[in-house]
Design a protein around this motif. Structure first.
Motif, short mmCIF file in Angstrom:
data_model
loop_
_atom_site.label_atom_id
_atom_site.label_comp_id
_atom_site.label_asym_id
_atom_site.label_seq_id
_atom_site.Cartn_x
_atom_site.Cartn_y
_atom_site.Cartn_z
N LEU A 463 0.83 -1.20 0.00
CA LEU A 463 0.00 0.00 0.00
C LEU A 463 0.87 1.26 0.00
O LEU A 463 0.50 2.27 -0.59
N GLU A 464 2.02 1.17 0.65
CA GLU A 464 2.91 2.33 0.69
C GLU A 464 3.60 2.55 -0.66
O GLU A 464 3.86 3.69 -1.06
N GLU A 465 3.90 1.47 -1.39
CA GLU A 465 4.46 1.61 -2.74
C GLU A 465 3.47 2.27 -3.69
O GLU A 465 3.85 3.06 -4.57
N ILE A 466 2.20 1.96 -3.52
CA ILE A 466 1.17 2.58 -4.35
C ILE A 466 1.13 4.08 -4.11
O ILE A 466 0.96 4.88 -5.04
N ASP A 467 1.34 4.48 -2.84
CA ASP A 467 1.43 5.92 -2.54
C ASP A 467 2.53 6.57 -3.38
O ASP A 467 2.34 7.63 -3.98
N MET A 468 3.71 5.94 -3.42
CA MET A 468 4.85 6.49 -4.16
C MET A 468 4.54 6.57 -5.66
O MET A 468 4.93 7.52 -6.33
N MET A 469 3.83 5.58 -6.18
CA MET A 469 3.53 5.53 -7.61
C MET A 469 2.61 6.68 -8.01
O MET A 469 2.82 7.33 -9.03
N PHE A 470 1.58 6.94 -7.20
CA PHE A 470 0.70 8.06 -7.49
C PHE A 470 1.44 9.39 -7.39
O PHE A 470 1.27 10.28 -8.21
N ASP A 471 2.27 9.53 -6.36
CA ASP A 471 3.01 10.78 -6.16
C ASP A 471 4.03 11.01 -7.26
O ASP A 471 4.43 12.15 -7.52
N GLY A 472 4.47 9.93 -7.94
CA GLY A 472 5.47 10.05 -8.98
C GLY A 472 4.93 10.45 -10.34
O GLY A 472 5.70 10.66 -11.27
N ASN A 473 3.61 10.55 -10.48
CA ASN A 473 2.98 10.99 -11.73
C ASN A 473 3.39 10.13 -12.93
O ASN A 473 3.66 10.64 -14.02
N VAL A 474 3.47 8.82 -12.72
CA VAL A 474 3.79 7.91 -13.81
C VAL A 474 2.54 7.71 -14.67
O VAL A 474 1.42 7.63 -14.14
N LYS A 475 2.70 7.64 -15.98
CA LYS A 475 1.56 7.42 -16.87
C LYS A 475 0.92 6.07 -16.55
O LYS A 475 1.61 5.07 -16.38
N ALA A 476 -0.40 6.04 -16.52
CA ALA A 476 -1.13 4.85 -16.07
C ALA A 476 -0.78 3.62 -16.90
O ALA A 476 -0.62 2.52 -16.37
N TRP A 477 -0.65 3.78 -18.23
CA TRP A 477 -0.40 2.62 -19.09
C TRP A 477 1.05 2.14 -19.04
O TRP A 477 1.40 1.15 -19.67
N GLU A 478 1.90 2.83 -18.28
CA GLU A 478 3.29 2.40 -18.13
C GLU A 478 3.58 1.83 -16.75
O GLU A 478 4.68 1.32 -16.51
N THR A 479 2.62 1.88 -15.83
CA THR A 479 2.90 1.49 -14.44
C THR A 479 3.10 -0.01 -14.28
O THR A 479 3.69 -0.44 -13.30
#
Length: 512
Positions: A463-479
């Protein structure tokens, strides 16, 4: 007091909260075509029947809104215990219903309980489960909903065949109290969420709970230490923020998560799955089935629902959320358009079907069988994809501070659209017939593009990694290409662990 530590046992009992939802769905769908129900409640027309069916969703909307506040202040466990009591009260009121208003009151009260359990069971299980199997654990909630639908439908069918008069539906509605009682008693032996405990700064209890769940009681287990450090980090960040209001869910760093969490629940409804569950008897009767044949056909549909979701759960974390959501939307879109086309070309308007004036479009022969076959395929696709993933995804995207209220708001989105559609579909079958499927096909088309562009992959990430992913503004289709760090941290912990050392802190510094 003894506490259950096996996460699968916790999921098995905890998701009885999901079964409550399923019980309430088929406690109505099983009766709307029976003589006992229609005669006792004076043959409600499509508008009144839509209101009776939707009343549970109205209560669920209110319960989901309140659930976040209750769960944040009293804890996940106590919020579910309160919901169990409310459910029992609602079942008693429905069982004793003397008229439509009395029945609606019971369904609204039961809905309050379903609103709490549907939002907080998945929060609770997401906070208990390790990242690698979180999808299948939270997904058991949807499987429990489906078992609840099937079991209550069979109970109602048996009561309808074996008991005459109003006693038939009273017995079925009274039986609903039993799973609520079982859930309430089981929760006495459940641990509190370690993440909620950390949010209350009850660190020792949080560590002990993590050790019990993921380390067989060993507080120094590397997996336990890594997860505890991530929980502490999330809790410290949460404490730096002010108390969360619903408006805070639309703040600069959170609104994307809120959009994902709420929309996945709304799209799950607009896909059309639960509506078919409510009105499956109408679908079967319009396609040429009658009497016991339509009831048997409905049972087959519910069995398919249970089997498909049960089959996908062991693999749901390997496949990923995006692939299942996208494929489900596309397949369901095709089925809706194909059903509408078949009904438009081969159907014809009628004044009523089998004495039911709510149904005014009829098919027969091969086209009717084709519509039933497509209904079976649709519910199977729904069971494989959106039915479990919608609940899983909403429980994953919010950070700790916002999770209870965020999932509560997401579930509220589910329930307000559930209410609207449950009310809309009965008159829609009467007034616009096959065009109803066109509307749902358009919804599926739009959600396909929305999921592709906006939904990041959350499978097999803490759940904490997901926080980092959203905060990193990565494009959804590349996650889906991003490799999770949790397993790397655990491996690093094992290399550097020494007895008594604060291993998690050193690992956190290195990864930072």
């Amino acid at each position: 007091m003894y506490r259950i530590s096996n996460v699968y046992v916790l999921a098995a009992f905890g998701t009885i909260g999901g079964a409550l939802f399923g019980f309430d769905v088929s406690s109505m769908s099983a009766w709307i075509g029976t003589d006992q129900y229609l005669e006792y409640f004076n043959h409600p027309d499509s508008n009144l029947q839509g209101g009776i069916t939707a009343s549970m969703s109205a209560g669920s909307f209110a319960g989901a809104i309140a659930a976040g506040f209750v769960a944040d202040h009293l804890g996940r466990r106590w919020s579910l215990m309160i919901a169990s009591v409310i459910w029992i009260i609602g079942a008693v009121i429905q069982c004793s219903a003397q008229n439509v208003a009395h029945l609606v009151a019971g369904r609204v009260i039961s809905g309050l309980s379903v609103g709490i359990t549907s939002s907080q069971v998945c929060v609770y299980l997401a906070e208990l489960a390790p990242a690698r199997i979180r999808g299948r654990i939270v997904g058991i909630q949807q499987w429990a909903i489906e078992w609840g639908i099937l079991i209550m439908y069979l109970i109602s069918w048996g009561c309808g065949k074996g008991v005459a008069g109003p006693s038939s539906f009273r017995i079925a509605w009274g039986v609903q109290a039993i799973p609520g009682l079982v859930l309430g008693l089981a929760l006495l032996f459940f641990p509190e969420s370690p993440r909620w405990l950390a949010g209350q700064e009850r660190w020792e209890e949080a560590l002990d709970t993590l050790a019990m769940l993921h380390g067989k009681g060993n507080r120094n287990d590397p997996v336990v230490q890594v997860e505890f450090e991530e929980v502490k980090e999330a809790a410290w960040i949460a404490h730096e923020a002010k108390d969360v209001s619903f408006l805070a869910l639309f703040g600069p760093r959170i609104w994307k998560r809120t959009l994902c969490g709420v929309s996945v629940q709304v799209w799950q409804q607009l896909l059309g799955g639960n509506v078919i569950m409510y009105y499956t008897v109408y679908v079967m009767q319009s396609a040429g089935m009658s009497g016991d044949t339509s009831l048997y056909s409905s049972i087959i549909q519910y069995v398919l629902f249970v089997v498909t979701t049960g089959a996908i759960l062991p693999y749901i974390d390997r496949i990923g959320r995006r692939l299942l959501l996208l494929s489900g939307a596309i397949f369901c879109m095709v089925l809706h358009y194909a059903t509408a086309g078949t009904m438009a070309v081969y159907g014809n308007p009628v004044d009523q079907i089998n004495g039911n004036a709510n149904l005014r479009w009829e098919l027969s022969g091969a086209p009717g069988k084709a519509v039933i076959a497509m209904a079976y395929i649709f519910v199977s696709v729904y069971g494989f994809t959106w039915a479990p993933v919608g609940w899983i995804y909403a429980s994953e995207v919010f950070p700790l501070k916002y999770r209870a209220k965020g999932v509560g708001l997401s579930a509220a989105g589910n329930w307000i659209f559930n209410f609207a559609l449950a009310y809309f579909v009965a008159p829609a079958f009467t007034n616009i017939q096959w065009k109803t499927y066109i509307i749902f096909g358009v919804f599926c088309t739009v959600m396909t593009f929305h999921v592709f562009l906006m939904y990041p992959e959350t499978a097999q990430r803490s759940l904490e990694e997901i926080d980092m992913m959203f905060d990193g503004n990565v494009k959804a289709w590349e996650t889906h290409k991003i490799r999770g760090r949790f397993d790397e941290q655990v491996e690093e912990q094992r290399k550097h662990s020494v007895v008594g050392e604060d291993i998690g802190d050193s690992t956190h510094k290195e990864s930072a």
